[in-house]
Design a protein around this motif. Structure first.
Motif, PDB file in Angstrom:
ATOM      1  N   UNK A   1      18.750  90.377  -0.128  1.00 35.26           N
ATOM      2  CA  UNK A   1      18.768  89.818   1.225  1.00 35.26           C
ATOM      3  C   UNK A   1      18.173  90.781   2.243  1.00 35.26           C
ATOM      4  N   UNK A   2      18.447  92.082   2.070  1.00 34.25           N
ATOM      5  CA  UNK A   2      17.867  93.081   2.972  1.00 34.25           C
ATOM      6  C   UNK A   2      16.351  93.119   2.838  1.00 34.25           C
ATOM      7  N   UNK A   3      15.832  93.040   1.588  1.00 35.17           N
ATOM      8  CA  UNK A   3      14.387  93.013   1.386  1.00 35.17           C
ATOM      9  C   UNK A   3      13.774  91.769   2.022  1.00 35.17           C
ATOM     10  N   UNK A   4      14.418  90.643   1.860  1.00 40.09           N
ATOM     11  CA  UNK A   4      13.911  89.398   2.464  1.00 40.09           C
ATOM     12  C   UNK A   4      13.925  89.500   3.976  1.00 40.09           C
ATOM     13  N   UNK A   5      14.989  90.063   4.537  1.00 41.99           N
ATOM     14  CA  UNK A   5      15.088  90.227   5.988  1.00 41.99           C
ATOM     15  C   UNK A   5      13.973  91.106   6.516  1.00 41.99           C
ATOM     16  N   UNK A   6      13.730  92.227   5.865  1.00 40.55           N
ATOM     17  CA  UNK A   6      12.678  93.123   6.352  1.00 40.55           C
ATOM     18  C   UNK A   6      11.303  92.471   6.206  1.00 40.55           C
ATOM     19  N   UNK A   7      11.081  91.716   5.138  1.00 33.14           N
ATOM     20  CA  UNK A   7       9.816  91.013   4.969  1.00 33.14           C
ATOM     21  C   UNK A   7       9.602  89.957   6.045  1.00 33.14           C
ATOM     22  N   UNK A   8      10.653  89.219   6.376  1.00 32.30           N
ATOM     23  CA  UNK A   8      10.539  88.190   7.423  1.00 32.30           C
ATOM     24  C   UNK A   8      10.323  88.814   8.794  1.00 32.30           C
TER      25      UNK A   8
ATOM     26  N   UNK B   1      40.037  76.708   3.946  1.00 27.18           N
ATOM     27  CA  UNK B   1      38.643  76.920   3.555  1.00 27.18           C
ATOM     28  C   UNK B   1      38.603  77.603   2.195  1.00 27.18           C
ATOM     29  N   UNK B   2      37.651  77.230   1.355  1.00 30.08           N
ATOM     30  CA  UNK B   2      37.586  77.867   0.035  1.00 30.08           C
ATOM     31  C   UNK B   2      37.179  79.332   0.163  1.00 30.08           C
ATOM     32  N   UNK B   3      37.664  80.111  -0.777  1.00 25.81           N
ATOM     33  CA  UNK B   3      37.332  81.540  -0.797  1.00 25.81           C
ATOM     34  C   UNK B   3      35.862  81.708  -1.183  1.00 25.81           C
ATOM     35  N   UNK B   4      35.171  82.573  -0.469  1.00 20.27           N
ATOM     36  CA  UNK B   4      33.786  82.869  -0.822  1.00 20.27           C
ATOM     37  C   UNK B   4      33.733  84.252  -1.437  1.00 20.27           C
ATOM     38  N   UNK B   5      33.119  84.363  -2.577  1.00 18.47           N
ATOM     39  CA  UNK B   5      33.067  85.692  -3.211  1.00 18.47           C
ATOM     40  C   UNK B   5      32.166  86.620  -2.408  1.00 18.47           C
ATOM     41  N   UNK B   6      32.523  87.905  -2.419  1.00 13.85           N
ATOM     42  CA  UNK B   6      31.697  88.896  -1.745  1.00 13.85           C
ATOM     43  C   UNK B   6      30.375  89.042  -2.500  1.00 13.85           C
ATOM     44  N   UNK B   7      29.320  89.262  -1.748  1.00 14.00           N
ATOM     45  CA  UNK B   7      28.011  89.451  -2.368  1.00 14.00           C
ATOM     46  C   UNK B   7      27.985  90.807  -3.077  1.00 14.00           C
ATOM     47  N   UNK B   8      27.425  90.808  -4.261  1.00 10.37           N
ATOM     48  CA  UNK B   8      27.332  92.078  -4.973  1.00 10.37           C
ATOM     49  C   UNK B   8      26.178  92.901  -4.411  1.00 10.37           C
ATOM     50  N   UNK B   9      26.040  94.105  -4.874  1.00 10.81           N
ATOM     51  CA  UNK B   9      25.038  95.037  -4.333  1.00 10.81           C
ATOM     52  C   UNK B   9      23.624  94.509  -4.551  1.00 10.81           C
ATOM     53  N   UNK B  10      23.379  93.868  -5.700  1.00 11.92           N
ATOM     54  CA  UNK B  10      22.041  93.350  -5.986  1.00 11.92           C
ATOM     55  C   UNK B  10      21.662  92.228  -5.018  1.00 11.92           C
TER      56      UNK B  10
END
Length: 105
Positions: A70-77, A56-65
């Motif tokens: 994603x956290x803001x989107x999750x809380x909004x949803x 499987x290809x390597x997936x880069x880790x998500x940066x802090x931004x």
């Protein structure tokens, strides 16, 4: 008995000759499309799908931004889901009637 419509008679009159022409057509000779070497070749080995796909290809880790977005989107949803669950558009009388067991006679 109901008489046959002219459209039905026309369809049957045209379907007969078409069926006869299709039945008398010579099917294509597919044997000539395969080379003799391919005809006598061995079947390929069966291998696990993981071996065919490779690692499987390597997936880069998500940066802090990205994580913060994603956290803001999750809380909004989640807030939207809470609002939608609270306002079903059903008045209180209907809600109470729906909560009662069904009446059977």
């Amino acid at each position: 008995m109901m008489p046959a419509s002219p459209t039905l008679i026309l369809c049957l009159a045209l379907a007969g000759p078409v069926a006869l022409v299709a039945a008398c057509t010579k099917p294509p000779d597919l044997d000539d499309s395969v080379s003799p070497a391919l005809k006598h070749a061995d079947y390929p080995d069966l291998v696990p799908i993981e071996q065919l796909l490779g690692p499987a290809p390597e997936t880069p880790d998500a940066d802090a931004e990205t994580a913060a977005a994603l956290e803001r989107r999750l809380s909004g949803l989640q807030a939207r889901a809470t609002r939608l669950q609270a306002s079903t558009g059903i008045d209180q009388a209907t809600r109470e009637r729906l909560g009662e067991p069904p009446v059977t006679d």
